[in-house]
Design an enzyme around this catalytic site. Structure first.
Site, PDB file in Angstrom:
ATOM      1  N   LYS A 118       0.873  -1.249   0.028  1.00 56.22           N
ATOM      2  CA  LYS A 118       0.230  -0.001   0.041  1.00 56.22           C
ATOM      3  C   LYS A 118       0.821   1.096   0.092  1.00 56.22           C
ATOM      4  O   LYS A 118       0.551   2.149  -0.871  1.00 56.22           O
ATOM      5  CB  LYS A 118      -0.810  -0.034   1.279  1.00 56.22           C
ATOM      6  CG  LYS A 118      -2.014  -1.071   0.860  1.00 56.22           C
ATOM      7  CD  LYS A 118      -3.294  -0.937   1.946  1.00 56.22           C
ATOM      8  CE  LYS A 118      -4.547  -2.098   1.477  1.00 56.22           C
ATOM      9  NZ  LYS A 118      -5.496  -2.227   2.033  1.00 56.22           N
ATOM     10  N   LYS A 197      -3.988  -8.398  -9.511  1.00 57.10           N
ATOM     11  CA  LYS A 197      -4.933  -8.495  -8.446  1.00 57.10           C
ATOM     12  C   LYS A 197      -6.226  -7.445  -8.366  1.00 57.10           C
ATOM     13  O   LYS A 197      -5.644  -6.257  -8.337  1.00 57.10           O
ATOM     14  CB  LYS A 197      -4.556  -8.518  -6.840  1.00 57.10           C
ATOM     15  CG  LYS A 197      -5.340  -8.692  -5.796  1.00 57.10           C
ATOM     16  CD  LYS A 197      -4.805  -8.195  -4.499  1.00 57.10           C
ATOM     17  CE  LYS A 197      -5.973  -7.962  -3.491  1.00 57.10           C
ATOM     18  NZ  LYS A 197      -6.254  -6.901  -2.752  1.00 57.10           N
ATOM     19  N   LYS A 200      -9.352  -2.140  -4.807  1.00 53.56           N
ATOM     20  CA  LYS A 200     -10.274  -0.903  -5.097  1.00 53.56           C
ATOM     21  C   LYS A 200      -8.961   0.194  -5.538  1.00 53.56           C
ATOM     22  O   LYS A 200      -9.125   1.002  -6.305  1.00 53.56           O
ATOM     23  CB  LYS A 200     -10.781  -0.482  -3.779  1.00 53.56           C
ATOM     24  CG  LYS A 200     -11.866  -1.512  -3.282  1.00 53.56           C
ATOM     25  CD  LYS A 200     -12.557  -0.995  -1.895  1.00 53.56           C
ATOM     26  CE  LYS A 200     -13.037  -2.038  -1.376  1.00 53.56           C
ATOM     27  NZ  LYS A 200     -12.672  -2.729   0.033  1.00 53.56           N
TER      28      LYS A 200
HETATM   29  N1  AQP Z   1      -8.647  -9.510  -6.017  1.00 56.33           N
HETATM   30  C1  AQP Z   1      -9.169 -10.158  -4.774  1.00 56.33           C
HETATM   31  N2  AQP Z   1      -9.284 -11.459  -5.005  1.00 56.33           N
HETATM   32  C2  AQP Z   1      -9.816 -12.308  -3.902  1.00 56.33           C
HETATM   33  N3  AQP Z   1     -10.004 -11.611  -2.742  1.00 56.33           N
HETATM   34  C3  AQP Z   1      -9.988 -10.329  -2.655  1.00 56.33           C
HETATM   35  N4  AQP Z   1     -10.179  -9.410  -1.524  1.00 56.33           N
HETATM   36  C4  AQP Z   1      -9.776  -8.155  -1.925  1.00 56.33           C
HETATM   37  N5  AQP Z   1      -9.554  -8.101  -3.264  1.00 56.33           N
HETATM   38  C5  AQP Z   1      -9.523  -9.477  -3.605  1.00 56.33           C
HETATM   39  C6  AQP Z   1     -10.753  -9.886  -0.300  1.00 56.33           C
HETATM   40  O1  AQP Z   1     -11.775  -9.060  -0.098  1.00 56.33           O
HETATM   41  C7  AQP Z   1     -11.940  -8.954   1.464  1.00 56.33           C
HETATM   42  C8  AQP Z   1     -12.154  -7.451   1.773  1.00 56.33           C
HETATM   43  O2  AQP Z   1     -10.898  -6.699   1.572  1.00 56.33           O
HETATM   44  P1  AQP Z   1     -10.849  -5.119   2.175  1.00 56.33           P
HETATM   45  O3  AQP Z   1     -12.286  -4.410   2.021  1.00 56.33           O
HETATM   46  O4  AQP Z   1     -10.463  -5.489   3.467  1.00 56.33           O
HETATM   47  O5  AQP Z   1     -10.037  -4.313   1.358  1.00 56.33           O
HETATM   48  P2  AQP Z   1      -8.661  -5.068   0.356  1.00 56.33           P
HETATM   49  O6  AQP Z   1      -8.397  -6.316   0.942  1.00 56.33           O
HETATM   50  O7  AQP Z   1      -7.772  -4.262   0.786  1.00 56.33           O
HETATM   51  O8  AQP Z   1      -9.644  -4.962  -0.731  1.00 56.33           O
HETATM   52  P3  AQP Z   1      -9.257  -4.310  -1.929  1.00 56.33           P
HETATM   53  O9  AQP Z   1     -10.154  -4.102  -2.938  1.00 56.33           O
HETATM   54  O10 AQP Z   1      -7.854  -4.721  -2.590  1.00 56.33           O
HETATM   55  O11 AQP Z   1      -8.950  -2.833  -1.469  1.00 56.33           O
HETATM   56  P4  AQP Z   1      -7.296  -1.922  -1.455  1.00 56.33           P
HETATM   57  O12 AQP Z   1      -7.450  -1.443  -2.792  1.00 56.33           O
HETATM   58  O13 AQP Z   1      -7.811  -0.719  -0.389  1.00 56.33           O
HETATM   59  O14 AQP Z   1      -6.560  -2.889  -0.985  1.00 56.33           O
HETATM   60  C9  AQP Z   1     -10.605  -9.450   2.280  1.00 56.33           C
HETATM   61  O15 AQP Z   1     -10.701 -10.736   2.412  1.00 56.33           O
HETATM   62  C10 AQP Z   1      -9.744  -9.673   0.754  1.00 56.33           C
HETATM   63  O16 AQP Z   1      -9.012 -10.742   0.914  1.00 56.33           O
END
Ligand code: AQP
Length: 318
Positions: A118, A197, A200
């Site tokens: 990040k 991957k 968001k």
């Molecule tokens: N690409 C992905 N494939 C499978 N699982 C995923 N998760 C996120 N992206 C993928 C899973 O979604 C859950 C929620 O995640 P979160 O809201 O806590 O944020 P995150 O993991 O940080 O999701 P993002 O979309 O990737 O956000 P950013 O860009 O902020 O990092 C988790 O269980 C995650 O594993």
């Protein structure tokens, strides 16, 4: 002490209200939770304090919180059967996180891939982002969770939760249960429209509850570098919606016709999403408030008792 005589094992997961849920969040975490929750004593959180590591717009955060609860319900969560609540409503999460921060070392936290990724992506290296795994450990351990459905990117964070449990248990006596991650093969890392991957913060997402136009635009934007005529990025996303046995014949029949294949993917997505979207339209903000208030009431009972046990053990009660 909370009753440790649980009949069912405890299942818990949470998603950040940091933007619009995408199909990676759905297949990686939300759907596995939905598939399992009936067989467990299940907790589903909106982890709004986690979202504060990146969000600075209160109106947007409020809207995201309402939206994510609507997404949960529309995707198939029955709030009567589980404990659905907002992290910030239960003060014991941040309280317990502090205690874990006093036990787990900085060098161990510095190994966190998620934090490094990040910050490499340009996110502010604030202390909340750095300590994120300890707040997540508190989310999980406060409820004696055994199983945590997550995507592959969260595997290390579950290891951190085990580390926090071990550190505490070694210092103060057996108190916490070591949780296990539940990561489904093939959906642990859902790829985004650029093949990396889906995330968001990468701008490569396909929204779960987008309008058909929004979903079409995202699918049409999938990068189609391919080997031997098959658009691999389209195929990889398509496997989430149709078995590979069917897809192979389809991709052979339409070999090289990327537009046609993307159109089939859009229709396949619509079959899943359209009924959920319709359900979502009927959910009101008032319903959301009621669901969160009753979920917080249930979660608080367990969290308060567990935290009292922790306080007794660490020596702050006299
Ligand atoms: N690409 C992905 N494939 C499978 N699982 C995923 N998760 C996120 N992206 C993928 C899973 O979604 C859950 C929620 O995640 P979160 O809201 O806590 O944020 P995150 O993991 O940080 O999701 P993002 O979309 O990737 O956000 P950013 O860009 O902020 O990092 C988790 O269980 C995650 O594993």
């Amino acid at each position: 002490m909370p009753s440790i005589m649980q009949e069912k094992k405890r299942l818990l997961t949470g998603l950040q209200p940091s933007g619009t849920l995408h199909i990676g969040n759905y297949f990686g975490a939300l759907k596995p939770f939905i598939d399992l929750y009936d067989s467990y004593d299940s907790y589903l959180m909106v982890v709004d304090y986690h979202a504060l590591t990146t969000m600075r717009n209160p109106e947007q955060l409020q809207e995201n919180i309402r939206n994510i609860v609507k997404d949960y319900l529309a995707a198939g969560v029955d709030s009567e059967k589980i404990t659905l609540f907002k992290q910030s409503d239960i003060a014991q999460h941040t309280e317990l996180a502090w205690i874990f921060e006093c036990l787990v070392t900085v060098p161990v936290l510095m190994q966190a891939h998620s934090y490094k990724d990040k910050v490499a992506k340009g996110l502010e290296a604030n202390a909340g982002l750095f300590n994120y795994p300890m707040l997540m450990a508190a989310d999980i351990l406060l409820y004696d969770t055994q199983v945590v459905p997550v995507g592959e990117d969260q595997r290390q964070h579950i290891e951190y939760a085990r580390e926090a449990a071990n550190k505490f248990n070694n210092a103060f006596g057996k108190t916490f249960t070591a949780p296990t991650e539940h990561i489904i093969d093939g959906v642990g890392v859902v790829p985004g429209t650029d093949g990396k991957k889906m995330s968001k913060s990468y701008g490569n997402t396909i929204p779960l509850f987008g309008t058909k136009d929004e979903i079409s635009k995202a699918v049409m934007g999938i990068v189609t570098d391919s080997f031997g005529g098959r658009p691999e990025n389209v195929y990889a996303i398509h496997t989430l919606f149709r078995p590979e046995s069917e897809l192979d014949a389809l991709y052979e029949e339409k070999e090289g016709n990327y537009k046609a294949l993307k159109e089939v993917l859009i229709e396949d997505m619509e079959m899943l999403v359209a009924p959920m979207r319709e359900r979502r339209d009927g959910i009101t903000d008032e319903q959301i408030r009621e669901v969160l208030a009753s979920g917080a009431e249930k979660a608080r009972i367990y969290a308060e008792a567990k935290m009292q046990d922790v306080k007794n053990k660490i020596g702050v009660t006299v």
